[in-house]
Scaffold this active site. Structure first.
Site, short mmCIF file in Angstrom:
data_model
loop_
_atom_site.label_atom_id
_atom_site.label_comp_id
_atom_site.label_asym_id
_atom_site.label_seq_id
_atom_site.Cartn_x
_atom_site.Cartn_y
_atom_site.Cartn_z
N ASP A 276 56.01 31.55 -11.33
CA ASP A 276 57.48 31.53 -10.54
C ASP A 276 58.20 30.21 -10.53
OD1 ASP A 276 55.58 30.09 -9.16
OD2 ASP A 276 55.60 31.34 -7.44
N ASP B 265 56.75 32.63 -1.91
CA ASP B 265 56.69 33.02 -0.58
C ASP B 265 56.61 31.63 0.21
OD1 ASP B 265 54.17 31.55 -1.30
OD2 ASP B 265 53.24 32.06 0.51
N ASP C 158 56.38 23.14 -10.27
CA ASP C 158 56.43 21.96 -9.54
C ASP C 158 55.95 20.85 -9.70
OD1 ASP C 158 57.27 20.74 -7.06
OD2 ASP C 158 55.49 21.60 -5.77
#
Ligand code: IMP
Ligand code: MG
Length: 194
Positions: A97, A156, A100
């Site tokens: 997704d 999420d 980071d």
């Protein structure tokens, strides 16, 4: 589209996500004529994997890994669900997704190398470089973003909002308030890393 309880700026609309994923599929297919093992990292990659698999025109096995974080600040990662596929000698494309810190992708790349994958490429919808802790090589990137929190399209906040069809930039404090505040016993665990 407005989302109840989510006050945020839309980063990518559903149709923009679709065109990015179409480009991913074309590039991945062109770069891997012998076919791939498409590896999704649960749970954040669920939307991307479902869409991407349908845009790939070379032979494509789909498999999943789940990871969980432990140690101080969640700085260590372990496998909580392994692949079923044998990746030895195969070309692997890892779909995530967002990249980071880079810890997740580094861990998965090392694992694929140890298992003898012929190549490992990373495909990520979002690349948030300002927070990188480990250098990672990303072959397919949808969008680079700054230091902002994003939900939707698989991402999420405390297990909510993965099902939004678009990506939205939010203030986690606003979401916490909308969820009933820190006194809510279900909300005290914080967000899992992955
Ligand atoms: P890493 O820090 O690169 O290892 O990323 C770990 C995981 O944290 C990602 O795969 C996401 O599932 C999650 N994550 C990081 N940033 C965000 C965000 O802005 N929203 C939701 N999940 C995130
Ligand atoms: Mg998460």
């Amino acid at each position: 589209m407005t989302v109840p309880g989510v006050a945020g700026r839309t980063l990518l609309e559903a149709d923009e996500l679709s065109s990015i994923v179409r480009r991913f599929g074309q590039a991945i297919s062109a770069d891997h004529p012998d076919g791939i093992v498409l590896v999704g990292i649960l749970k954040g990659s669920v939307c991307l994997i479902a869409d991407l698999a349908r845009e790939i025109s070379v032979p494509c096995a789909v498999d999943f890994l789940a990871l969980s974080a432990y140690g101080a600040g969640g700085a260590r990662i372990k496998l909580s669900k392994d692949l079923e596929a044998d990746v030895a000698g195969r070309d692997v494309v890892v779909a995530v997704d967002i990249v980071d810190s880079g810890l997740t992708v580094s861990y998965v790349r090392r694992l694929m190398n140890e298992r003898g994958a012929r190549s490992t490429d990373v495909c990520t919808m979002l690349d948030r470089r300002p927070r990188r802790l480990l250098p990672v090589d990303l072959r397919y990137v949808g969008l680079e973003i700054g230091d902002e929190y994003v939900v939707g399209y698989g991402l999420d906040f405390q297990e909510r909002y993965r099902n939004l069809p678009m990506l939205v930039v939010v203030e986690p404090d606003t979401l916490r308030a909308a969820d009933g505040g820190p006194d809510d016993p279900d909300e005290d665990e914080g967000d899992s890393r992955v």
